[in-house]
Design a protein around this motif. Sequence first.
Motif, PDB file in Angstrom:
ATOM      1  N   UNK A 285     -49.713  20.522 -82.105  1.00 36.23           N
ATOM      2  CA  UNK A 285     -49.586  21.419 -80.959  1.00 36.23           C
ATOM      3  C   UNK A 285     -50.032  20.777 -79.642  1.00 36.23           C
ATOM      4  N   UNK A 286     -51.211  20.168 -79.619  1.00 32.71           N
ATOM      5  CA  UNK A 286     -51.692  19.609 -78.354  1.00 32.71           C
ATOM      6  C   UNK A 286     -51.100  18.223 -78.098  1.00 32.71           C
ATOM      7  N   UNK A 287     -51.240  17.313 -79.073  1.00 31.66           N
ATOM      8  CA  UNK A 287     -50.646  15.999 -78.872  1.00 31.66           C
ATOM      9  C   UNK A 287     -49.124  16.073 -78.889  1.00 31.66           C
ATOM     10  N   UNK A 288     -48.609  16.917 -79.750  1.00 26.37           N
ATOM     11  CA  UNK A 288     -47.159  17.043 -79.851  1.00 26.37           C
ATOM     12  C   UNK A 288     -46.508  17.528 -78.582  1.00 26.37           C
ATOM     13  N   UNK A 289     -47.284  18.194 -77.732  1.00 26.41           N
ATOM     14  CA  UNK A 289     -46.739  18.687 -76.471  1.00 26.41           C
ATOM     15  C   UNK A 289     -46.612  17.597 -75.416  1.00 26.41           C
ATOM     16  N   UNK A 290     -47.192  16.442 -75.655  1.00 25.38           N
ATOM     17  CA  UNK A 290     -47.148  15.337 -74.690  1.00 25.38           C
ATOM     18  C   UNK A 290     -45.982  14.418 -75.047  1.00 25.38           C
ATOM     19  N   UNK A 291     -44.878  14.620 -74.383  1.00 28.72           N
ATOM     20  CA  UNK A 291     -43.643  13.939 -74.754  1.00 28.72           C
ATOM     21  C   UNK A 291     -43.694  12.433 -74.490  1.00 28.72           C
ATOM     22  N   UNK A 292     -44.596  11.986 -73.637  1.00 26.56           N
ATOM     23  CA  UNK A 292     -44.646  10.554 -73.315  1.00 26.56           C
ATOM     24  C   UNK A 292     -45.393   9.738 -74.371  1.00 26.56           C
ATOM     25  N   UNK A 293     -45.967  10.409 -75.377  1.00 22.63           N
ATOM     26  CA  UNK A 293     -46.531   9.684 -76.525  1.00 22.63           C
ATOM     27  C   UNK A 293     -45.372   9.337 -77.444  1.00 22.63           C
ATOM     28  N   UNK A 294     -45.030   8.037 -77.503  1.00 23.13           N
ATOM     29  CA  UNK A 294     -43.831   7.619 -78.226  1.00 23.13           C
ATOM     30  C   UNK A 294     -44.067   7.479 -79.720  1.00 23.13           C
ATOM     31  N   UNK A 295     -45.295   7.132 -80.108  1.00 25.26           N
ATOM     32  CA  UNK A 295     -45.601   6.999 -81.533  1.00 25.26           C
ATOM     33  C   UNK A 295     -47.069   7.321 -81.761  1.00 25.26           C
ATOM     34  N   UNK A 296     -47.393   7.732 -82.974  1.00 24.24           N
ATOM     35  CA  UNK A 296     -48.768   8.110 -83.319  1.00 24.24           C
ATOM     36  C   UNK A 296     -49.057   7.714 -84.752  1.00 24.24           C
ATOM     37  N   UNK A 297     -50.139   6.973 -84.950  1.00 27.54           N
ATOM     38  CA  UNK A 297     -50.648   6.643 -86.280  1.00 27.54           C
ATOM     39  C   UNK A 297     -52.002   7.309 -86.448  1.00 27.54           C
ATOM     40  N   UNK A 298     -52.168   8.063 -87.535  1.00 31.30           N
ATOM     41  CA  UNK A 298     -53.418   8.760 -87.811  1.00 31.30           C
ATOM     42  C   UNK A 298     -54.120   8.088 -88.980  1.00 31.30           C
ATOM     43  N   UNK A 299     -55.350   7.622 -88.750  1.00 32.12           N
ATOM     44  CA  UNK A 299     -56.126   6.936 -89.790  1.00 32.12           C
ATOM     45  C   UNK A 299     -57.390   7.743 -90.070  1.00 32.12           C
ATOM     46  N   UNK A 300     -57.458   8.483 -91.177  1.00 30.52           N
ATOM     47  CA  UNK A 300     -58.665   9.261 -91.492  1.00 30.52           C
ATOM     48  C   UNK A 300     -59.887   8.361 -91.648  1.00 30.52           C
ATOM     49  N   UNK A 301     -60.991   8.771 -91.048  1.00 28.95           N
ATOM     50  CA  UNK A 301     -62.251   8.029 -91.166  1.00 28.95           C
ATOM     51  C   UNK A 301     -63.006   8.551 -92.378  1.00 28.95           C
ATOM     52  N   UNK A 302     -63.299   7.663 -93.297  1.00 32.04           N
ATOM     53  CA  UNK A 302     -63.985   8.043 -94.529  1.00 32.04           C
ATOM     54  C   UNK A 302     -65.498   7.914 -94.423  1.00 32.04           C
ATOM     55  N   UNK A 303     -65.961   6.919 -93.664  1.00 33.98           N
ATOM     56  CA  UNK A 303     -67.401   6.667 -93.582  1.00 33.98           C
ATOM     57  C   UNK A 303     -67.723   5.858 -92.337  1.00 33.98           C
ATOM     58  N   UNK A 304     -68.797   6.220 -91.656  1.00 31.66           N
ATOM     59  CA  UNK A 304     -69.335   5.399 -90.577  1.00 31.66           C
ATOM     60  C   UNK A 304     -70.453   4.539 -91.154  1.00 31.66           C
ATOM     61  N   UNK A 305     -70.238   3.233 -91.176  1.00 26.36           N
ATOM     62  CA  UNK A 305     -71.231   2.312 -91.713  1.00 26.36           C
ATOM     63  C   UNK A 305     -72.267   1.972 -90.653  1.00 26.36           C
ATOM     64  N   UNK A 306     -71.838   1.937 -89.407  1.00 28.73           N
ATOM     65  CA  UNK A 306     -72.732   1.643 -88.291  1.00 28.73           C
ATOM     66  C   UNK A 306     -72.235   2.435 -87.095  1.00 28.73           C
ATOM     67  N   UNK A 307     -73.179   3.026 -86.372  1.00 30.98           N
ATOM     68  CA  UNK A 307     -72.806   3.844 -85.225  1.00 30.98           C
ATOM     69  C   UNK A 307     -73.052   3.055 -83.941  1.00 30.98           C
ATOM     70  N   UNK A 308     -73.682   3.683 -82.941  1.00 32.46           N
ATOM     71  CA  UNK A 308     -73.771   3.041 -81.632  1.00 32.46           C
ATOM     72  C   UNK A 308     -74.837   1.965 -81.554  1.00 32.46           C
ATOM     73  N   UNK A 309     -75.892   2.069 -82.334  1.00 24.88           N
ATOM     74  CA  UNK A 309     -77.009   1.138 -82.216  1.00 24.88           C
ATOM     75  C   UNK A 309     -76.856  -0.065 -83.106  1.00 24.88           C
ATOM     76  N   UNK A 310     -77.779  -1.021 -83.003  1.00 28.38           N
ATOM     77  CA  UNK A 310     -77.674  -2.247 -83.779  1.00 28.38           C
ATOM     78  C   UNK A 310     -78.142  -2.099 -85.211  1.00 28.38           C
ATOM     79  N   UNK A 311     -78.895  -1.023 -85.512  1.00 23.23           N
ATOM     80  CA  UNK A 311     -79.426  -0.868 -86.868  1.00 23.23           C
ATOM     81  C   UNK A 311     -78.376  -0.214 -87.741  1.00 23.23           C
TER      82      UNK A 311
END
Length: 330
Positions: A285-311
């Motif tokens: 509905x929201x992305x689909x309404x933007x006609x100038x998006x020519x292609x879309x690949x959706x990659x589900x995120x299964x796990x965050x191994x590391x976030x913003x910090x170095x640890x």
Amino acid sequence: MLDEVDHGLIHALHIDGRAPFSRIAAVLDVSTQTVARRYRRLRDAAGLRVVGLADPAHAAHAQWLVRLTAGPQAAQDLARALARRADTSWVKLASGGTEIVAVVHAATSHALLLHDIPRTAAVTAVSAHHLLHMYLGGPTAWRGRTSTLSPAQRERLEPAFTGPGQALADSDGALLKALQRDGRASLGDLAAATGWAPATVARRLADLRAGGAVFFDVEVDDTLLGVTTQALLWMSVEPAHLDRVASTLAEHHELAFVAATTGPTNLVAQALCPDPASLHRYLTRRLGALETIRSLETAPVMQTVKAVGPAARLPPPGRGPAPGTPRSAR
């Protein structure tokens, strides 16, 4: 799940990661002891952590978004290896656990991208996308974490700085490294890490924050905010419309990250949704309404191994996700 005080505390830390508990308590109309207790509980149960970072717009190094594919076990091992590096952040396992996506920070693009990534048979594909411009992310937090406090409360928490501010220098390396470990470290601890006097640390930190060279991000388990479904969205947009589309996406509540990149796709985003049905509605509905998006690949995120910090928050081999990692999709 979290209550109103928890949500308010997380929002407050996004506004000023080093705000004293007493000031946060006054804004939330609770006791200082309550804020301190909630902070400790969220730190232990939800992986809450304040991290001081260099603003990518002010940093001297480039940022690359690297995608690697490998077998499931090889991908987990490689994700761990990348997470242990000081020049990476945002290491995620996606697409059924066979794809790794990581942000690489480097003064030059060559060390990790051309030499350090293992060239083994287990790695079946590698691509690197230079992050050209960030529309959402970095100093701008996801709205799902910053919608609790009123404008008046936010104003009371905004840090006040005097002077024009300053840029990062080579001599700030030890200070930045200490803030990456703990953005709320005391002036005494920061002085010990840098070899400076506490008053010098306070002045330098104020100057860097005033100039926007350093900001504070917050790590927390987003499943406690109702997020169970995450996905990376790789889009191809007509170049003439890229800035307009990216600016529009940066206003979408469902997105926590939007950036223009090089490569066959020129726009990447991260979606955080309550469930798969919500992600489907957003895409159609929201992305689909933007006609100038020519292609879309959706990659589900299964796990965050590391976030913003170095640890890196690495789970022991064979023992599932690390503490603070969302259970169903991160």
